[in-house]
Design a protein around this motif. Structure first.
Motif, PDB file in Angstrom:
ATOM      1  N   ALA A 153       0.826  -1.205   0.000  1.00 12.42           N
ATOM      2  CA  ALA A 153       0.000   0.000   0.000  1.00 12.42           C
ATOM      3  C   ALA A 153       0.865   1.261   0.000  1.00 12.42           C
ATOM      4  O   ALA A 153       0.571   2.235  -0.703  1.00 12.42           O
ATOM      5  N   ALA A 154       1.949   1.235   0.774  1.00 10.45           N
ATOM      6  CA  ALA A 154       2.833   2.394   0.811  1.00 10.45           C
ATOM      7  C   ALA A 154       3.532   2.599  -0.525  1.00 10.45           C
ATOM      8  O   ALA A 154       3.681   3.733  -1.004  1.00 10.45           O
ATOM      9  N   LYS A 155       3.941   1.505  -1.146  1.00 11.87           N
ATOM     10  CA  LYS A 155       4.629   1.603  -2.426  1.00 11.87           C
ATOM     11  C   LYS A 155       3.713   2.159  -3.506  1.00 11.87           C
ATOM     12  O   LYS A 155       4.140   2.933  -4.369  1.00 11.87           O
ATOM     13  N   LEU A 156       2.436   1.771  -3.470  1.00 12.01           N
ATOM     14  CA  LEU A 156       1.482   2.214  -4.487  1.00 12.01           C
ATOM     15  C   LEU A 156       0.754   3.495  -4.082  1.00 12.01           C
ATOM     16  O   LEU A 156      -0.132   3.961  -4.803  1.00 12.01           O
ATOM     17  N   GLN A 157       1.114   4.031  -2.905  1.00 15.83           N
ATOM     18  CA  GLN A 157       0.457   5.222  -2.373  1.00 15.83           C
ATOM     19  C   GLN A 157      -1.060   5.028  -2.354  1.00 15.83           C
ATOM     20  O   GLN A 157      -1.826   5.867  -2.831  1.00 15.83           O
ATOM     21  N   GLY A 158      -1.465   3.906  -1.820  1.00 17.01           N
ATOM     22  CA  GLY A 158      -2.884   3.574  -1.805  1.00 17.01           C
ATOM     23  C   GLY A 158      -3.365   3.183  -0.429  1.00 17.01           C
ATOM     24  O   GLY A 158      -2.605   3.179   0.547  1.00 17.01           O
ATOM     25  N   ARG A 159      -4.626   2.863  -0.364  1.00 23.28           N
ATOM     26  CA  ARG A 159      -5.227   2.389   0.886  1.00 23.28           C
ATOM     27  C   ARG A 159      -6.249   1.313   0.550  1.00 23.28           C
ATOM     28  O   ARG A 159      -6.833   1.299  -0.544  1.00 23.28           O
ATOM     29  N   TYR A 160      -6.441   0.414   1.509  1.00 22.00           N
ATOM     30  CA  TYR A 160      -7.341  -0.720   1.301  1.00 22.00           C
ATOM     31  C   TYR A 160      -8.782  -0.322   1.590  1.00 22.00           C
ATOM     32  O   TYR A 160      -9.061   0.432   2.527  1.00 22.00           O
TER      33      TYR A 160
END
Length: 328
Positions: free
Chosen positions: A199-206
């Motif tokens: 998630a941190a690598k893709l700058q995302g959240r679940y």
């Protein structure tokens, strides 16, 4: 009786004797029970010499084969292991094929003994075996794995997305509090840490399942453009640009999670693997299209292969090679 008549009678008698004579063994000094050497016989009708070695070998194997051969195919890893243990010897080995297309395990019961060739003009290589007795387990890829890999990176309309999510809801799992927070890596469980890093690598959240269902049914996206002006104090020029912003039906900034989790087995009857799925959308005029992309499914695939190989190696106690055995 003239000379010609006598000669014809003699020729006829010789031919008759040859035709009626029994088959005669030709003594080569070999034991008649030894099927590893040639066995020759003389047959009538010109007393031709024929090699009947193969006929004798075939006859000897008519009621009982000279050696074990053939390939047994198995539907489960457990059966493959049990069969291999039933027939294995000190020289038996297992080959593991990691091909994404046709992964498999092959046990070769009568494999070559370890060591360099030991060639002998009469007996051949003492370390050579036929490698004809085998067991084969072709990893059966699960239906879930096929379905999610088939939809990965495909463009879906909103109706298609909603139908797919509902049909495969059993595969989708809600993120844990640690995954939702995404900042407390040190306090996370070991299996959660790699997912937090993704998630941190893709700058995302679940996102949660309920939110995913809501978006697939009711999501409406409105795009607004704002005119932005910027003045350069050095030369006094003014730059103008439009910045687009996606909003929901109520005019609020759109907040859509770009990741969610699924748990599916790679192989039938295998353990389930948690896989991140990237969720993205694209607005084309008034229509919105979506895309689901499995993140790094290869890691789960090869991990499942390795787990099965380790299990087979541990339970058969046989040397294991990654690759394919020689063709026979």
């Amino acid at each position: 009786m003239d000379h010609l008549e006598v000669q014809n009678i003699a020729e006829t008698m010789r031919k008759t004797v040859e035709d009626l004579s029994p088959v005669t063994n030709i003594d080569t000094g070999a034991d008649r029970a030894d099927l590893t050497v040639a066995h020759l016989v003389s047959v009538p009708n010109g007393r031709t010499v024929q090699d009947v070695t193969q006929n004798m070998r075939t006859a000897a194997a008519y009621l009982k084969p000279a050696q074990k051969s053939g390939t047994a195919n198995f539907e489960t890893l457990e059966s493959f292991i049990d069969w291999t243990n039933r027939f294995k010897g000190t020289e038996s080995v297992v080959f593991a094929n990691q091909s994404r297309r046709e992964p498999s395990l092959t046990s070769v019961i009568d494999y070559h003994p370890e060591g360099a060739p030991q060639l002998d003009p009469k007996t051949g290589d003492a370390n050579a075996r036929y490698c004809r007795h085998r067991g084969l387990y072709k990893f059966p890829v699960s239906e879930e794995w096929k379905i999610w890999n088939a939809v990965s990176q495909k463009t879906l309309a909103k109706s298609d997305l909603g139908e797919f999510i509902e049909e495969h809801a059993k595969d989708i799992i809600d993120p844990t509090p640690a995954l939702l927070d995404g900042t407390k890596v040190n306090n996370a469980e070991p299996w959660e840490k790699p997912l937090i890093e993704v998630a941190a690598k893709l700058q995302g959240r679940y996102g949660q399942f309920a939110r995913l269902m809501e978006m697939s049914r009711h999501l409406e996206i409105y795009e607004s453009s704002n005119l932005i002006t910027r003045r350069n104090p050095d030369d006094g020029t003014v730059q103008m640009s439009f910045e687009n912003e996606n909003k929901d039906a109520e005019g609020k900034p759109l907040s859509i999670p770009n990741l969610f989790l699924i748990a599916i087995p790679v192989f039938d009857q295998g353990v389930s693997y948690r896989l991140p799925v990237r969720f993205s959308f694209k607005k084309n005029g008034s229509a919105v299209s979506f895309r689901l992309t499995l993140y790094n499914p290869e890691a789960a695939f090869y991990d499942a292969i390795k787990e099965a190989v380790n299990c087979a190696q541990e339970k058969t106690e046989l040397t294991t090679f990654y690759g394919s055995p020689e063709t026979t």
